[in-house]
Design an enzyme around this catalytic site. Structure first.
Site, PDB file in Angstrom:
ATOM      1  N   TYR A   1       5.885  11.468  54.277  1.00 36.05           N
ATOM      2  CA  TYR A   1       6.424  12.755  54.708  1.00 36.05           C
ATOM      3  C   TYR A   1       5.790  13.256  56.015  1.00 36.05           C
ATOM      4  CZ  TYR A   1       7.426  17.702  54.934  1.00 36.05           C
ATOM      5  OH  TYR A   1       7.805  18.934  55.380  1.00 36.05           O
TER       6      TYR A   1
ATOM      7  N   ASP B   1      13.084  14.369  48.390  1.00 35.48           N
ATOM      8  CA  ASP B   1      14.113  15.385  48.591  1.00 35.48           C
ATOM      9  C   ASP B   1      14.270  15.737  50.068  1.00 35.48           C
ATOM     10  OD1 ASP B   1      11.389  16.378  47.702  1.00 35.48           O
ATOM     11  OD2 ASP B   1      12.145  18.133  48.761  1.00 35.48           O
TER      12      ASP B   1
ATOM     13  N   LYS C   1      10.653  14.393  39.584  1.00 39.00           N
ATOM     14  CA  LYS C   1      10.749  15.781  40.047  1.00 39.00           C
ATOM     15  C   LYS C   1      12.115  16.038  40.670  1.00 39.00           C
ATOM     16  CE  LYS C   1       8.491  19.260  42.806  1.00 39.00           C
ATOM     17  NZ  LYS C   1       7.766  19.389  44.065  1.00 39.00           N
TER      18      LYS C   1
END
Lengths: 270, 525
Positions: free
Chosen positions: B266, B301, B373
């Site tokens: 990320y 996500d 998640k």
């Protein structure tokens, strides 16, 4: 006094007049719906409080159609305070005078990517250099990415898709001096900045800082400054010292069309 | 639990390729250290506080000491040998730090018997921090046994983000009372690019609250109170990401946080942090999380907030497989892998909900023992709060139907305002309604083999394997793939990005007591 407005006799709607009222299911009924929370435990007193607020908001008669306690909350009221959430329907006494409404209407035509490319190619005769960034502590590149990334936004391809636009996206947390330096080094025609974080009006403060830095460093030869973000008011451009402000829901096509309008000469050079 | 019949040969191939693609990253961590890994050693040994004289008093002593060692003898040998050699003649770490502040500390890299003595002393000091992490893990187990886990899955995960720890605390407690099982305190915007960890209780964050050891402690204590009140252990989450990832992981272990956001890529892709810095830091932080019994949450996500959730669905799967590989390698067990994915398909796409179910079931099938998640819609939340509330309801339904482990509660005011008290309450009512009305629907839900959902899952898995083939074919695996822009259009070169100057190639004889102690544990596990 708002009550006086009732006396001018206009109830607006289909009649073509310039005065209108909100529409529920009957012309002129003035119906609105709103919801809010009061730091009061649920009960008759809370409902009375909600009605009082609604009345002060100009909703009269108001109906509290729903109220529910939302337990202990936080913040300044202290953690023992209970809150009540209300949904209120009712008729507002206010009238809307359409003649007095001022909006910034788009002063330029919306162009397709093909038209943008053609305009730049034939009338500017070089590619248009566009620099994008998120400035300050804002790390949310979603806005600038939506406008610049090939992927685009709302079904429109981003500016990277436009053949005649030379786009560089500097990404997140670019300092203003870095951005001025990059704009100068790349001879940018336009600098696009998006701002998502609005806590304590950071977006406004950052934009003013941006405008001041470009003014100081480059004066009249500064690039076109365009800012955008979900909480900006498009009417604030002059106040913020930039050329254009885009608000919520702006698409890449609108930005590209504006760049043509602002930077490309009207007619082909002789 | 509804399961898809995945092609097991394809699944095995995917894992094999992920291991190959990740191998060069593991090598990097073995051959490099970073200033933040070195600072983490001192934090484990108990050094806290800031230099009151420098700047506005915001620079931590761990930064001052590591910088001083680096200036005087370099970091190639690590900070432990020179620091505990300097302490050999007596004094505490705090006193040594003050000497650094006064400019009187002198560091050398010891050799021979002196080096042995310094290693031994460093191991003991850092071991004390690790013992505290162990004690916290045991304490968590005890509290979970006393108060109990949430009565059902998914666990309900809620965010607070006022910028002020003293506002966050009552909001977090209210959220827990309203049904939240996991509280995440969003960090202040920009903390990921700070090369130091702020100190103390803080009240002035932007769109979030600074991650500090004291803020961690205050919030964990507040949630312990509310856990006892509710008879349910309420978990606390923060972010081990950005330039101080290893130190934040250590602070989380020291203050008994329960989950940490900790993604392998990320920071590289979205924050333009140097790839080597990130990979070295994330391995260390994952070893700490493994030891601390912390569940990591990965950030897949995020891909879908910039890329198309249908076209790029396979990049989520690829990232989950890489995150799994890098997590296992660092010693994390399956129950600690909160692999991420999100409900981000454009609602205007026909069959969007069936596509979402296919993607969610693929993740469930690939990682049967991981607490996945599940992240709510953000990209297609338009400000129409009524439509957003419906979309969040469908998101909750998909979560229940596909057996997600951790459900981040979606807000109808996403992209409008930071959540109001009423927004959070309405959002939790939405979750409760769906879980109470349809929480066990997965028992009746079995997508037929060869049907739409089954075929879609197979397509995404096949595309993921194709992408992994391309990544693994690079001699430098993942590192080269990131440089080539394989993930989205961002290209991140190994010598670019923020924080590269904090990366150091280890010399022979580099000593890192924390990794030594943690590796021993991994080998034993």
């Amino acid at each position: 006094m708002p009550d006086d407005d009732r006396q001018d006799g206009h109830f607006g709607g289909a009649g073509g007049g310039s005065v209108v009222r909100p529409y529920g299911d009957t012309t002129g009924d003035g119906m609105v719906q709103t919801s809010f929370t009061l730091p009061v435990p649920p009960g008759p007193k809370a409902e009375g409080a909600a009605l009082q607020l609604a009345q002060k908001m100009g909703i009269e008669p108001a109906m509290v159609v729903h109220s529910t306690g939302i337990g202990s909350g936080g913040g300044a009221a202290g953690d023992s305070a209970a809150f009540t959430f209300f949904v209120v329907y009712g008729s507002v006494r206010h009238l809307v005078d359409l003649d007095a409404v001022q909006v910034e209407e788009r002063a330029y035509p919306l162009l397709s990517p093909g038209e943008v490319n053609a305009a730049v190619k034939t009338r500017l005769r070089r590619s248009l250099v566009v620099l994008g960034a998120c400035i300050g502590t804002d790390a949310h590149t979603v806005g600038i990415d939506a406008i610049l990334n090939l992927k685009g936004f709302a079904g429109e391809k981003g500016l990277e898709y436009y053949r005649e636009l030379q786009v560089a996206n500097l990404g997140a947390q670019v300092s203003v001096p870095e951005l001025v330096h990059a704009a100068r080094a790349r001879n940018a025609d336009a600098v696009l900045v998006s701002q998502v974080v609005t806590q304590k009006d950071a977006h406004l403060r950052n934009t003013r800082e941006l405008a001041a830095a470009f003014r100081e460093a480059m004066g009249e030869s500064r690039p076109l400054l365009v800012v955008g973000g979900p909480r900006f008011d498009p009417a604030m451009a002059a106040d913020l010292g930039v050329d254009k402000v885009f608000g919520r829901g702006t698409t890449p096509g609108e930005v590209a069309s504006y760049l043509v309008h602002a930077l490309v000469p009207e007619e082909e050079p002789a | 639990m509804s399961r898809l019949q995945l092609d097991q040969a394809l699944v095995a191939r995917a894992r094999e390729l992920a291991a190959r693609a990740a191998a060069p990253v593991v090598d990097l961590a073995a051959t490099h250290t970073t200033i933040s890994v070195e600072r983490a050693q001192l934090r484990l040994a108990g050094l806290t506080g800031t230099d009151p004289v420098l700047g506005d008093g915001e620079v931590p002593w761990v930064n001052r000491v590591v910088d001083a060692v680096r200036d005087q003898v370099g970091l190639e040998h690590g900070v432990a040998l020179p620091v505990w050699h300097a302490l050999g003649s007596g004094g505490t770490l705090a006193e040594l730090a003050e000497q650094v502040g006064a400019g009187t500390a002198r560091f050398t890299v010891p050799e021979g018997a002196a080096a042995d003595r310094a290693r031994e002393a460093a191991r003991t000091a850092v071991g004390a921090g690790i013992a505290r992490i162990d004690a916290n893990r045991a304490r968590r187990d005890e509290l979970v046994a006393t108060h109990g886990d949430p009565p059902r899955r998914p666990w309900i995960y809620l965010i607070v983000a006022t910028g002020d720890i003293h506002e966050d605390i009552p909001q977090a407690q209210a959220a827990a009372r309203a049904g939240a099982d996991v509280i995440a305190v969003i960090r202040s915007t920009g903390q990921s690019l700070l090369d130091y960890v702020p100190e103390g209780a803080t009240r002035t964050g932007y769109a979030g609250t600074y991650a500090t050891q004291e803020n961690f402690r205050l919030m964990r204590a507040a949630l312990d109170d509310v856990s006892a009140e509710l008879g349910r252990y309420v978990r606390l989450t923060n972010y081990a990401s950005g330039l101080c990832m290893p130190e934040i992981a250590v602070l989380a272990g020291l203050e008994r946080l329960d989950m940490m956001l900790n993604d392998a890529m990320y920071g590289i892709l979205f924050r333009d942090i140097n790839p080597i810095r990130t990979f070295v830091d994330q391995r260390f932080s994952r070893m700490v999380h493994a030891r601390a019994g912390i569940i990591i949450n990965t950030g897949e996500d995020n891909y879908l907030t910039t890329a198309d959730a249908v076209d790029e669905a396979h990049t989520v799967t690829v990232s989950q497989l890489l995150n799994e590989r890098l997590a296992h390698e660092a010693g994390l067990a399956d129950w600690q892998l909160g692999l991420g994915h999100a409900f981000e398909i454009d609602p205007a796409v026909p069959e969007s909900f069936r596509l979402e179910l296919a993607h969610a079931l693929l993740a469930r099938g690939l990682f049967p023992d991981a607490p996945l998640k599940w992240m709510p819609p953000t990209k297609h939340m338009t400000g129409d709060v009524f439509r957003g509330y419906l979309l969040d309801g469908f998101f909750n339904l998909a979560g229940a139907l596909t057996g997600q482990g951790i459900l981040l509660v979606g807000m109808m005011t996403e992209a409008v305002v930071t959540p109001w008290l009423s927004d959070r309450d309405l959002a939790l009512r939405n979750v409760r309604y769906v879980l109470e009305a349809a929480g066990n629907l997965h028992e009746d839900f079995a997508p037929p083999p060869g049907g739409f959902i089954d075929r879609r899952a197979h397509t995404v898995l096949t595309e993921a394997v194709d992408l992994l083939e391309r990544i693994a074919a690079h001699p430098q695996g993942l590192i080269q793939a990131v440089a080539d822009g394989t993930f989205g259009i961002t290209k991140r070169a190994p010598d670019g990005g923020k924080g590269l100057d904090g990366v150091v190639v280890k010399a022979t004889g580099h000593y890192d007591p924390a990794t030594e102690l943690l590796t021993r544990e991994v080998a034993r596990a």
